[in-house]
Enzyme design. Sequence first.
Site, PDB file in Angstrom:
ATOM      1  N   PRO A 129       0.801  -1.223   0.000  1.00 35.88           N
ATOM      2  CG  PRO A 129      -0.093  -1.078   2.143  1.00 35.88           C
ATOM      3  CD  PRO A 129       0.566  -2.046   1.193  1.00 35.88           C
ATOM      4  CG  ASN A 130      -0.174   4.313   1.336  1.00 36.95           C
ATOM      5  OD1 ASN A 130      -1.147   4.880   0.850  1.00 36.95           O
ATOM      6  ND2 ASN A 130      -0.198   3.724   2.523  1.00 36.95           N
TER       7      ASN A 130
ATOM      8  NE  ARG B 190       4.245   6.529   1.615  1.00 37.94           N
ATOM      9  CZ  ARG B 190       4.386   5.281   2.024  1.00 37.94           C
ATOM     10  NH1 ARG B 190       4.656   4.327   1.144  1.00 37.94           N
ATOM     11  NH2 ARG B 190       4.255   4.971   3.295  1.00 37.94           N
TER      12      ARG B 190
ATOM     13  CE1 TYR C 107       9.223   4.654   2.893  1.00 37.82           C
ATOM     14  CE2 TYR C 107       7.659   6.478   2.755  1.00 37.82           C
ATOM     15  CZ  TYR C 107       8.152   5.358   3.408  1.00 37.82           C
ATOM     16  OH  TYR C 107       7.579   4.948   4.595  1.00 37.82           O
TER      17      TYR C 107
ATOM     18  CG  ASN D 232       8.121  -2.448   0.205  1.00 36.30           C
ATOM     19  OD1 ASN D 232       7.640  -2.537   1.339  1.00 36.30           O
ATOM     20  ND2 ASN D 232       8.724  -1.362  -0.221  1.00 36.30           N
TER      21      ASN D 232
ATOM     22  CB  ALA E  67       1.415   0.147   6.150  1.00 32.41           C
TER      23      ALA E  67
ATOM     24  CD  GLU F 299       9.642  -7.745   5.356  1.00 30.60           C
ATOM     25  OE1 GLU F 299       8.927  -8.699   5.714  1.00 30.60           O
ATOM     26  OE2 GLU F 299      10.028  -6.863   6.146  1.00 30.60           O
TER      27      GLU F 299
ATOM     28  CG  HIS G 204      11.091  -2.698   4.247  1.00 27.34           C
ATOM     29  ND1 HIS G 204       9.731  -2.539   4.222  1.00 27.34           N
ATOM     30  CD2 HIS G 204      11.326  -3.873   4.882  1.00 27.34           C
ATOM     31  CE1 HIS G 204       9.160  -3.567   4.818  1.00 27.34           C
ATOM     32  NE2 HIS G 204      10.101  -4.394   5.225  1.00 27.34           N
TER      33      HIS G 204
ATOM     34  NE  ARG H 214      10.794   5.641   8.244  1.00 23.18           N
ATOM     35  CZ  ARG H 214       9.780   5.543   7.381  1.00 23.18           C
ATOM     36  NH1 ARG H 214       9.777   4.586   6.459  1.00 23.18           N
ATOM     37  NH2 ARG H 214       8.786   6.398   7.434  1.00 23.18           N
TER      38      ARG H 214
HETATM   39  C1  DQA Z   1       8.313   0.764   3.583  1.00 25.43           C
HETATM   40  C2  DQA Z   1       8.493   0.990   5.086  1.00 25.43           C
HETATM   41  C3  DQA Z   1       7.171   0.826   5.807  1.00 25.43           C
HETATM   42  O1  DQA Z   1       7.350   1.055   7.199  1.00 25.43           O
HETATM   43  C4  DQA Z   1       6.157   1.833   5.287  1.00 25.43           C
HETATM   44  O2  DQA Z   1       4.902   1.609   5.894  1.00 25.43           O
HETATM   45  C5  DQA Z   1       6.039   1.838   3.807  1.00 25.43           C
HETATM   46  C6  DQA Z   1       7.256   1.687   3.002  1.00 25.43           C
HETATM   47  C7  DQA Z   1       9.632   0.999   2.810  1.00 25.43           C
HETATM   48  O3  DQA Z   1       9.711   0.539   1.671  1.00 25.43           O
HETATM   49  O4  DQA Z   1      10.544   1.652   3.322  1.00 25.43           O
HETATM   50  O5  DQA Z   1       4.973   2.076   3.258  1.00 25.43           O
HETATM   51  O6  DQA Z   1       7.931  -0.578   3.366  1.00 25.43           O
END
Ligand code: DQA
Length: 149
Positions: free
Chosen positions: A9-10, A17, A22, A78, A81, A102, A104, A111
Amino acid sequence: MKVLVVHGPNLNLLGTREPEQYGTLTLDEINAMIGALAGELGLDARCVQSNSESEIVGLIQSGQDGQDGGSYDFLIINPAAYTHTSVAVRDAISAVGKPAVEVHLSNIHKREGFRRHSYSAGACLGQISGFGATSYLLALHAAKLHLEK
Ligand code: DQA
């Protein structure tokens, strides 16, 4: 060999963003980088983004009995959240039993405290965190090395 890359998501908003977290690359630009490296490594990468936990579980299950979508040999995910909230995503990775990494963009261990815990990482071979878009490229190299073993 087929690699499924799932963006959670997002991540559709990448580019605008929180660029300090990011970066400024868009998801299309990152997917193009993934596609180019996959080609060089002789891998066939399919990249999909979803904001829905249920759809992400379905994507992880693709190729299983009764699920749409092609099968795959390696999962790069990825979960965004959902990393920090979703037992369902973790259980899907475990249930399917495919090798997974996984990823990120940001270093989740640097963080807020709630980002340090990942439900999904324990179902994966490992986690790559903090290298921006390069995290996905490192994961592709991990996929190649794992699939060659
Ligand atoms: C994320 C890190 C997560 O904590 C966050 O909610 C994201 C992006 C990253 O790629 O750094 O949406 O997965």
